[in-house]
Design a protein around this motif. Structure first.
Motif, PDB file in Angstrom:
ATOM      1  N   TRP A 169       0.813  -1.217   0.000  1.00 49.68           N
ATOM      2  CA  TRP A 169       0.000   0.000   0.000  1.00 49.68           C
ATOM      3  C   TRP A 169       0.844   1.264   0.000  1.00 49.68           C
ATOM      4  N   THR A 170       2.079   1.171   0.497  1.00 47.79           N
ATOM      5  CA  THR A 170       2.934   2.352   0.575  1.00 47.79           C
ATOM      6  C   THR A 170       3.247   2.925  -0.808  1.00 47.79           C
ATOM      7  N   GLN A 171       3.105   2.129  -1.853  1.00 45.72           N
ATOM      8  CA  GLN A 171       3.366   2.626  -3.208  1.00 45.72           C
ATOM      9  C   GLN A 171       2.387   3.733  -3.593  1.00 45.72           C
ATOM     10  N   ALA A 172       1.166   3.676  -3.063  1.00 46.18           N
ATOM     11  CA  ALA A 172       0.163   4.697  -3.362  1.00 46.18           C
ATOM     12  C   ALA A 172      -0.040   5.664  -2.207  1.00 46.18           C
ATOM     13  N   GLY A 173       0.416   5.289  -1.005  1.00 41.56           N
ATOM     14  CA  GLY A 173       0.103   6.086   0.170  1.00 41.56           C
ATOM     15  C   GLY A 173       1.237   6.910   0.740  1.00 41.56           C
ATOM     16  N   CYS A 174       2.459   6.755   0.215  1.00 42.43           N
ATOM     17  CA  CYS A 174       3.621   7.431   0.794  1.00 42.43           C
ATOM     18  C   CYS A 174       4.542   7.958  -0.304  1.00 42.43           C
ATOM     19  N   ALA A 175       5.255   9.027   0.006  1.00 48.53           N
ATOM     20  CA  ALA A 175       6.214   9.553  -0.961  1.00 48.53           C
ATOM     21  C   ALA A 175       7.375   8.588  -1.160  1.00 48.53           C
ATOM     22  N   VAL A 212      19.777  -0.514   2.656  1.00 48.59           N
ATOM     23  CA  VAL A 212      20.894  -1.425   2.371  1.00 48.59           C
ATOM     24  C   VAL A 212      22.023  -0.718   1.637  1.00 48.59           C
ATOM     25  N   ALA A 213      21.714   0.392   0.953  1.00 49.11           N
ATOM     26  CA  ALA A 213      22.746   1.164   0.255  1.00 49.11           C
ATOM     27  C   ALA A 213      23.405   2.197   1.152  1.00 49.11           C
ATOM     28  N   GLY A 214      22.960   2.301   2.406  1.00 52.65           N
ATOM     29  CA  GLY A 214      23.542   3.249   3.338  1.00 52.65           C
ATOM     30  C   GLY A 214      23.108   4.677   3.114  1.00 52.65           C
ATOM     31  N   LEU A 215      21.952   4.865   2.465  1.00 50.86           N
ATOM     32  CA  LEU A 215      21.419   6.200   2.207  1.00 50.86           C
ATOM     33  C   LEU A 215      20.462   6.616   3.330  1.00 50.86           C
ATOM     34  N   PRO A 216      20.186   7.900   3.482  1.00 47.72           N
ATOM     35  CA  PRO A 216      19.217   8.325   4.498  1.00 47.72           C
ATOM     36  C   PRO A 216      17.836   7.736   4.227  1.00 47.72           C
ATOM     37  N   LEU A 217      17.131   7.355   5.289  1.00 43.05           N
ATOM     38  CA  LEU A 217      15.781   6.828   5.153  1.00 43.05           C
ATOM     39  C   LEU A 217      14.786   7.945   4.872  1.00 43.05           C
ATOM     40  N   GLY A 218      13.699   7.606   4.165  1.00 42.28           N
ATOM     41  CA  GLY A 218      12.564   8.509   4.088  1.00 42.28           C
ATOM     42  C   GLY A 218      11.775   8.431   5.383  1.00 42.28           C
ATOM     43  N   ASP A 219      10.859   9.365   5.596  1.00 46.29           N
ATOM     44  CA  ASP A 219      10.155   9.400   6.882  1.00 46.29           C
ATOM     45  C   ASP A 219       8.957   8.449   6.937  1.00 46.29           C
ATOM     46  N   GLY A 220       8.515   7.932   5.797  1.00 44.43           N
ATOM     47  CA  GLY A 220       7.407   6.974   5.802  1.00 44.43           C
ATOM     48  C   GLY A 220       6.050   7.581   6.070  1.00 44.43           C
ATOM     49  N   LYS A 221       5.955   8.892   6.062  1.00 40.26           N
ATOM     50  CA  LYS A 221       4.680   9.530   6.380  1.00 40.26           C
ATOM     51  C   LYS A 221       3.633   9.213   5.315  1.00 40.26           C
ATOM     52  N   ARG A 222       2.407   8.946   5.763  1.00 43.01           N
ATOM     53  CA  ARG A 222       1.308   8.597   4.854  1.00 43.01           C
ATOM     54  C   ARG A 222       0.572   9.854   4.408  1.00 43.01           C
ATOM     55  N   GLN A 255       7.890   1.250   0.591  1.00 40.56           N
ATOM     56  CA  GLN A 255       8.733   0.289   1.307  1.00 40.56           C
ATOM     57  C   GLN A 255       9.898  -0.207   0.463  1.00 40.56           C
ATOM     58  N   PHE A 256       9.736  -0.258  -0.855  1.00 42.82           N
ATOM     59  CA  PHE A 256      10.792  -0.782  -1.713  1.00 42.82           C
ATOM     60  C   PHE A 256      11.956   0.212  -1.814  1.00 42.82           C
ATOM     61  N   GLU A 257      11.629   1.475  -2.021  1.00 37.87           N
ATOM     62  CA  GLU A 257      12.683   2.482  -2.020  1.00 37.87           C
ATOM     63  C   GLU A 257      13.321   2.580  -0.637  1.00 37.87           C
ATOM     64  N   GLN A 258      12.519   2.451   0.402  1.00 31.89           N
ATOM     65  CA  GLN A 258      13.056   2.523   1.760  1.00 31.89           C
ATOM     66  C   GLN A 258      14.082   1.421   1.992  1.00 31.89           C
ATOM     67  N   HIS A 259      13.787   0.217   1.504  1.00 27.85           N
ATOM     68  CA  HIS A 259      14.721  -0.899   1.673  1.00 27.85           C
ATOM     69  C   HIS A 259      16.014  -0.641   0.904  1.00 27.85           C
ATOM     70  N   ILE A 260      15.882  -0.157  -0.329  1.00 27.28           N
ATOM     71  CA  ILE A 260      17.065   0.144  -1.128  1.00 27.28           C
ATOM     72  C   ILE A 260      17.901   1.218  -0.437  1.00 27.28           C
ATOM     73  N   ARG A 261      17.247   2.255   0.067  1.00 27.67           N
ATOM     74  CA  ARG A 261      17.972   3.299   0.794  1.00 27.67           C
ATOM     75  C   ARG A 261      18.749   2.702   1.967  1.00 27.67           C
TER      76      ARG A 261
END
Length: 344
Positions: free
Chosen positions: A267-273, A284-294, A276-282
């Protein structure tokens, strides 16, 4: 820190497909390692098709990537031993060891002070009757390994108890008012970001829908997120994790954890900027996380088997996002895609 440009993914199913698409948005490449057909191959930079026992293929795969992650938890230990000696694996091996075995998982959760269903080790047929006497009926006998989407499970009712034939765990039956899940991410720096808990509905042991918001009181959703964070921190986790919980009159009970992006987080694909997929890539790649806000209310529906025939009608629905997995044959119980419908 070494700059990460290429991410290796063990497993080439729909989760690997969506991880690869997310990585491409960040200018990163994904190399899939998959013994069988790989729907992820349609969008990934590169695919290696080889068994997990092929040492030469594993070495070549590791040489081509900067970090390794996975889209499912049942990667053979021998393959992980070799790969870990060559490249960092995120999430780490402890998360895999815990989640690969239901008995280990429940023991771990209990040790960090969380509540799980009553359980007993059932290593063989002789232990089953003693476990039933201790746990009671009804209960559920689950194989310790390889079970998912309702597979490897037998309900123990009033009749004779059937042995699965594999080392198992007997779980007491939980009377719950709802099942919710938390998708949580933890970065290499230890920072944590969580998405709003979703309400899950299963049919035949397979997730049918996840609804956001979940309709639970704030105290329940807050406790759920805190539980997920405790698990991630205890495992020194890096990446996205799914944590499934039962809501009961006596509080939250942890059902299981998944050390990867999770079906109930689509659901995060339509509900968040940042989904979850980009968050995981961020992570494991050592990048800053997004905030996950809906920013929207969403109902995610899995398209299972013949549901694929509904795609033309779903495409005509307003505020509906379709994700198809590129699989060939539609079989009963097979996840062919999902739809995210924005409801508010």
């Amino acid at each position: 820190m070494t700059e990460i440009r290429t991410i290796g993914i063990l497993g080439g199913g729909q989760l690997g497909r969506m991880l690869s698409a997310a990585a491409s948005r960040l200018g990163l490449r994904c190399h899939i390692y998959e013994p069988g057909a790989a729907p992820a191959g349609d969008v990934a930079w590169r695919v290696t098709t080889a068994p997990y026992e092929d040492e030469a293929a594993l070495r070549a795969f590791a040489d081509s990537v900067d970090v390794i992650t996975y889209e499912f938890e049942n990667v053979p230990t021998s393959a992980l031993d070799l790969l870990e000696s060559l490249r960092p694996i995120r999430p780490g091996r402890r998360a895999l060891a815990v989640s690969q075995d239901r008995l280990t998982e429940k023991t771990f959760l209990t040790e960090i002070g969380l509540t799980v269903a009553p359980f007993a080790d059932v290593p063989d047929r002789d232990a089953l009757d003693a476990a039933i006497a201790r746990i009671g009926r009804p209960s559920i006998l689950k194989t310790c390994r390889m079970g998912y989407d309702g597979k490897g499970q037998v309900r123990i009712g009033d009749g004779p108890a059937n042995w699965t034939g594999a080392p198992s765990v007997l779980e007491g039956f939980v009377t719950f008012t709802a099942e919710i899940s938390v998708i949580i991410a933890r970065g290499t720096d230890g920072k944590v970001a969580a998405y709003d808990p979703g309400l899950n509905v299963h049919e035949g042991g397979i997730l049918r829908t996840t609804t956001i918001p979940c309709g639970q009181p704030a105290r329940v959703t807050t406790d759920a997120v805190l539980i997920a964070a405790r698990i991630a921190n205890a495992l020194d986790y890096v990446g996205v994790m799914g944590v499934e919980l039962f809501v009961t009159l006596d509080g939250l009970i942890v059902n299981e954890i998944a050390p990867r992006v999770h079906n109930s987080g689509h659901w995060t694909q339509a509900g968040c900027a940042v989904d979850q997929f980009e968050q995981h890539i961020r992570a494991v790649a050592g990048l800053p996380l997004g905030d996950g806000k809906r920013h929207a209310d969403v109902v995610m529906e899995n398209l299972i088997g013949d549901d694929i025939d509904r795609v033309p009608a779903l495409l005509a629905q307003p505020r509906t996002q379709i994700h198809l997995y590129g699989k060939g044959e539609a079989r009963p119980g097979r996840k062919m895609g999902h739809a995210n419908r924005i409801t508010g």
